[in-house]
Design an enzyme around this catalytic site. Sequence first.
Site, PDB file in Angstrom:
ATOM      1  N   LYS A   6       2.573   8.846  -3.051  1.00 20.47           N
ATOM      2  CA  LYS A   6       3.607   8.875  -4.105  1.00 20.47           C
ATOM      3  C   LYS A   6       4.921   9.371  -3.527  1.00 20.47           C
ATOM      4  O   LYS A   6       5.973   8.809  -3.758  1.00 20.47           O
ATOM      5  CB  LYS A   6       3.204   9.824  -5.235  1.00 20.47           C
ATOM      6  CG  LYS A   6       2.324   9.391  -6.357  1.00 20.47           C
ATOM      7  CD  LYS A   6       2.675   8.188  -7.123  1.00 20.47           C
ATOM      8  CE  LYS A   6       2.370   6.933  -6.426  1.00 20.47           C
ATOM      9  NZ  LYS A   6       1.115   6.278  -6.579  1.00 20.47           N
TER      10      LYS A   6
ATOM     11  N   CYS B  80       6.607 -12.395  -5.601  1.00 18.64           N
ATOM     12  CA  CYS B  80       7.837 -12.625  -6.340  1.00 18.64           C
ATOM     13  C   CYS B  80       7.453 -12.873  -7.793  1.00 18.64           C
ATOM     14  O   CYS B  80       6.279 -13.001  -8.123  1.00 18.64           O
ATOM     15  CB  CYS B  80       8.540 -13.847  -5.777  1.00 18.64           C
ATOM     16  SG  CYS B  80       8.786 -13.711  -4.005  1.00 18.64           S
TER      17      CYS B  80
ATOM     18  N   LYS C  81       5.663  -4.310  -7.311  1.00 20.73           N
ATOM     19  CA  LYS C  81       4.532  -3.822  -8.097  1.00 20.73           C
ATOM     20  C   LYS C  81       3.264  -4.593  -7.817  1.00 20.73           C
ATOM     21  O   LYS C  81       2.171  -4.056  -7.847  1.00 20.73           O
ATOM     22  CB  LYS C  81       4.911  -3.937  -9.575  1.00 20.73           C
ATOM     23  CG  LYS C  81       3.904  -3.343 -10.535  1.00 20.73           C
ATOM     24  CD  LYS C  81       3.967  -1.841 -10.529  1.00 20.73           C
ATOM     25  CE  LYS C  81       2.925  -1.209 -11.422  1.00 20.73           C
ATOM     26  NZ  LYS C  81       2.608   0.152 -10.961  1.00 20.73           N
TER      27      LYS C  81
ATOM     28  N   HIS D 261      -7.067  19.634  14.963  1.00 25.41           N
ATOM     29  CA  HIS D 261      -7.455  18.745  16.062  1.00 25.41           C
ATOM     30  C   HIS D 261      -6.281  17.888  16.544  1.00 25.41           C
ATOM     31  O   HIS D 261      -6.503  16.794  17.063  1.00 25.41           O
ATOM     32  CB  HIS D 261      -8.640  17.872  15.636  1.00 25.41           C
ATOM     33  CG  HIS D 261      -9.859  18.687  15.318  1.00 25.41           C
ATOM     34  ND1 HIS D 261     -10.601  19.339  16.287  1.00 25.41           N
ATOM     35  CD2 HIS D 261     -10.440  19.001  14.132  1.00 25.41           C
ATOM     36  CE1 HIS D 261     -11.585  20.001  15.713  1.00 25.41           C
ATOM     37  NE2 HIS D 261     -11.511  19.823  14.409  1.00 25.41           N
TER      38      HIS D 261
ATOM     39  N   TRP E 235      10.700 -10.907  -3.574  1.00 24.18           N
ATOM     40  CA  TRP E 235      10.314  -9.838  -2.652  1.00 24.18           C
ATOM     41  C   TRP E 235      10.167 -10.525  -1.310  1.00 24.18           C
ATOM     42  O   TRP E 235       9.296 -11.375  -1.119  1.00 24.18           O
ATOM     43  CB  TRP E 235       9.001  -9.197  -3.078  1.00 24.18           C
ATOM     44  CG  TRP E 235       8.594  -8.037  -2.208  1.00 24.18           C
ATOM     45  CD1 TRP E 235       9.040  -6.756  -2.291  1.00 24.18           C
ATOM     46  CD2 TRP E 235       7.634  -8.063  -1.141  1.00 24.18           C
ATOM     47  NE1 TRP E 235       8.431  -5.981  -1.329  1.00 24.18           N
ATOM     48  CE2 TRP E 235       7.557  -6.759  -0.616  1.00 24.18           C
ATOM     49  CE3 TRP E 235       6.837  -9.053  -0.584  1.00 24.18           C
ATOM     50  CZ2 TRP E 235       6.732  -6.418   0.439  1.00 24.18           C
ATOM     51  CZ3 TRP E 235       5.999  -8.722   0.472  1.00 24.18           C
ATOM     52  CH2 TRP E 235       5.958  -7.408   0.975  1.00 24.18           C
TER      53      TRP E 235
ATOM     54  N   ARG F 146       8.207  -7.233  -9.762  1.00 23.81           N
ATOM     55  CA  ARG F 146       7.459  -7.983  -8.744  1.00 23.81           C
ATOM     56  C   ARG F 146       8.276  -8.200  -7.470  1.00 23.81           C
ATOM     57  O   ARG F 146       7.767  -8.698  -6.468  1.00 23.81           O
ATOM     58  CB  ARG F 146       7.049  -9.350  -9.297  1.00 23.81           C
ATOM     59  CG  ARG F 146       6.145  -9.277 -10.497  1.00 23.81           C
ATOM     60  CD  ARG F 146       5.803 -10.655 -10.983  1.00 23.81           C
ATOM     61  NE  ARG F 146       4.953 -11.343 -10.061  1.00 23.81           N
ATOM     62  CZ  ARG F 146       3.626 -11.309 -10.076  1.00 23.81           C
ATOM     63  NH1 ARG F 146       2.999 -10.587 -10.988  1.00 23.81           N
ATOM     64  NH2 ARG F 146       2.929 -11.973  -9.199  1.00 23.81           N
TER      65      ARG F 146
ATOM     66  N   GLU G 252      -3.193  10.532  -2.284  1.00 21.76           N
ATOM     67  CA  GLU G 252      -2.401   9.942  -3.367  1.00 21.76           C
ATOM     68  C   GLU G 252      -1.060  10.669  -3.524  1.00 21.76           C
ATOM     69  O   GLU G 252      -0.018  10.042  -3.741  1.00 21.76           O
ATOM     70  CB  GLU G 252      -3.218   9.960  -4.676  1.00 21.76           C
ATOM     71  CG  GLU G 252      -2.529   9.373  -5.886  1.00 21.76           C
ATOM     72  CD  GLU G 252      -2.001   7.936  -5.710  1.00 21.76           C
ATOM     73  OE1 GLU G 252      -2.351   7.269  -4.730  1.00 21.76           O
ATOM     74  OE2 GLU G 252      -1.210   7.509  -6.568  1.00 21.76           O
TER      75      GLU G 252
ATOM     76  N   ASN H  38       6.173 -18.493  -5.564  1.00 23.74           N
ATOM     77  CA  ASN H  38       5.613 -17.170  -5.295  1.00 23.74           C
ATOM     78  C   ASN H  38       4.392 -17.364  -4.420  1.00 23.74           C
ATOM     79  O   ASN H  38       3.502 -18.137  -4.772  1.00 23.74           O
ATOM     80  CB  ASN H  38       5.215 -16.487  -6.611  1.00 23.74           C
ATOM     81  CG  ASN H  38       4.403 -15.223  -6.375  1.00 23.74           C
ATOM     82  OD1 ASN H  38       4.635 -14.509  -5.404  1.00 23.74           O
ATOM     83  ND2 ASN H  38       3.455 -14.951  -7.248  1.00 23.74           N
ATOM     84  N   GLY H  39       4.341 -16.666  -3.283  1.00 21.94           N
ATOM     85  CA  GLY H  39       3.182 -16.778  -2.387  1.00 21.94           C
ATOM     86  C   GLY H  39       3.647 -17.027  -0.970  1.00 21.94           C
ATOM     87  O   GLY H  39       4.792 -16.700  -0.618  1.00 21.94           O
TER      88      GLY H  39
ATOM     89  N   GLU I 235       6.626   6.876  -0.893  1.00 24.53           N
ATOM     90  CA  GLU I 235       7.095   5.572  -1.375  1.00 24.53           C
ATOM     91  C   GLU I 235       8.340   5.663  -2.242  1.00 24.53           C
ATOM     92  O   GLU I 235       9.127   4.728  -2.275  1.00 24.53           O
ATOM     93  CB  GLU I 235       5.989   4.797  -2.096  1.00 24.53           C
ATOM     94  CG  GLU I 235       5.600   5.324  -3.442  1.00 24.53           C
ATOM     95  CD  GLU I 235       4.497   4.503  -4.100  1.00 24.53           C
ATOM     96  OE1 GLU I 235       4.581   3.279  -4.074  1.00 24.53           O
ATOM     97  OE2 GLU I 235       3.574   5.115  -4.666  1.00 24.53           O
TER      98      GLU I 235
HETATM   99  C1  F6R Z   1       1.487   2.799  -5.048  1.00 27.56           C
HETATM  100  C2  F6R Z   1       1.179   1.486  -5.534  1.00 27.56           C
HETATM  101  C3  F6R Z   1       0.465   0.543  -4.632  1.00 27.56           C
HETATM  102  C4  F6R Z   1      -0.620  -0.196  -5.430  1.00 27.56           C
HETATM  103  C5  F6R Z   1      -1.294  -1.245  -4.537  1.00 27.56           C
HETATM  104  C6  F6R Z   1      -2.431  -1.950  -5.267  1.00 27.56           C
HETATM  105  O1  F6R Z   1       2.119   3.561  -6.026  1.00 27.56           O
HETATM  106  O2  F6R Z   1       1.497   1.144  -6.644  1.00 27.56           O
HETATM  107  O3  F6R Z   1      -0.091   1.218  -3.547  1.00 27.56           O
HETATM  108  O4  F6R Z   1      -1.560   0.742  -5.864  1.00 27.56           O
HETATM  109  O5  F6R Z   1      -0.353  -2.199  -4.146  1.00 27.56           O
HETATM  110  O6  F6R Z   1      -1.985  -2.555  -6.436  1.00 27.56           O
HETATM  111  P1  F6R Z   1      -3.007  -3.005  -7.561  1.00 27.56           P
HETATM  112  O7  F6R Z   1      -3.626  -1.784  -8.132  1.00 27.56           O
HETATM  113  O8  F6R Z   1      -2.199  -3.776  -8.542  1.00 27.56           O
HETATM  114  O9  F6R Z   1      -4.042  -3.849  -6.870  1.00 27.56           O
END
Ligand code: F6R
Length: 593
Positions: free
Chosen positions: A475, A2, A588, A494, A72, A26, A471, A98-99, A478
């Site tokens: 993308k 959060c 994020k 397989h 969150w 966040r 990757e 937060n936590g 998500e």
């Molecule tokens: C995907 C994404 C997440 C972050 C992951 C790690 O687009 O943003 O998969 O890459 O949560 O986050 P960081 O890099 O901040 O440790």
Amino acid sequence: MCGIFGMIGNSAVGQTLTALKRLEYRGYDSAGIAVKTGNEISIYKQAGRMEQLQAIVPNGLDSTTVIGHTRWATHGEVSTANAHPFFSFNKRFAIVHNGIIENYQSLKNELTLRGISFASQTDSETVAHLVEANYKDDVFEAVKITAKSLEGSFAIVITDTVDGNLYAIKNKSPLVVGVDGQNVYFCSDIRCLSQYAAKVAQTPDNTIVVAEKNGKVTFYDFDGNTLPVKFFEPDKTEDFVHVDGDFMLKEILEVPEKIRRSKRGYFESGGLNLSAKVVHRIKRIYFIGCGTAYNSGLQVASSAREMLDIDVVPVIASEFIYDRYPVDSDTLAFFISQSGETADTIRAAEKVASMGGITYAVTNTQTSTLRYLCNRVKNIYADGEYAVASTKAYNCQLITLTLLINDIAYLKGSIDEVTHTKIIDSVDSLSIAIETVLNCGYSISKIADEIKDSSSVFFLGRTRDYPTAEEGSLKLKEISYIHSEAYPAGELKHGTLALMEEGVTVVAIATDSALIDKMASSIAEVKARGARVICVSPYSFEDVTSIKVPVVNRYLFGALSVVPLQLLAYYVAKRLGRDVDKPRNLAKSVTVE
Ligand code: F6R
């Protein structure tokens, strides 16, 4: 994960609301503020985005002491009742957290036995009641007893109706303190806080902070001993940008410029920063991270295997913590994290540090928790990334990690000077190549139109193209919510080939000329079963939709071939009407395990 904010100072309601908007990346399940006016605290909170909260805050409301939160959800559904702040049972205190309070259930049981009832399903509300239950005649004492009873990760800010101070308790979750004259601030994020405070300090773990109305700030350990914590001037050059469109598109378009910046920053900050003696000792390298950051490690591990004659292992951070990967003093572990605050990555770094390995943070947040934990740090210089889906940070992680591996290989003598120099020089042509791909945005948006109704999308690649497939798949799923998976192309036959049928799209990434025939076979196999195929490659394949990419240095290809996939995910999500910057269920910065 959060966002929390708290402040003592003028126009505190307006400033807190603006800060919460900035912290929304966040978590955006709900938002709320607690405002102290006279000897009373009023709480305004609402499920949904900041706009919903702003709609219920009375016009003209102001105060000098406010705390705020963007959530969150972890414990308890998304609802207004579960939104922060929380009152203590007699409304003497209000808190934001937060936590995760890991022992909240036993604390809650004890409080319930004392007749205290709970208004939410959250772990956080326990803290509010505990502070009041522990209060006799000294707030600091009550905060101290509360801090000692908590287990887990927490950054908590407490406001008191009577003394007007703010109290914070911090362990493992990020908490930055800022000061500016008589104004004091608490915040989860240094970039956000640097817009307010003249000086900032990172709060160490197991710390209580007391902020008084006169601007005095004191740090204590949980026994009440004062702690010397240094304030420093934050980097204010990077203003929080406002964009008219989506952050995600803006951030993809920035990739070429940020890659150049990444290379420059790498050398300006001293390059590898490991002595030749240490480098010669290294027998094993781990690349550790989560999500996109893990994928960048997966990608560079493929180059490192070619360049270095030692064990190279990419590992997902949350797996590394609980599995038995060997670590000794000859182990170098790179911890890759855009935010530098991801709990899984931090726990993994703590583990490697405790086992005597060399810890090396590769992060976009120079003053993050990860940075302070590791023996070495390298900034990737992507600058603020605000869209939840990571894009430019991935490309900059690839550049920084490739330069690090290039230097290690050269110092170890496993590549010659010509190869070493060529890789460095090739970063510039890579930027130009990416610019040409970005110019194809329109045709990629047309492909997005074609595939937006796919039942599933499979991303295929071999060797260095497989991490790109991972990757690209991450993308797409998500932000568009379309089911997608990545496979090493040869693995499809397989089992997963069973899923190929009309309505399925396959995105094949094929940048290695030596493997073109093999990729052509995989493409033929899926086409024969009715799947639509899109190919990202410098080469041509018969009868498939192609996104052409130029040829670049083999070790840098991943940073180029991912760009059309970032754009594809963006356009598909837009076509489906998704909120690309704030996709559902995500945040994020994932500061819980
Ligand atoms: C995907 C994404 C997440 C972050 C992951 C790690 O687009 O943003 O998969 O890459 O949560 O986050 P960081 O890099 O901040 O440790």
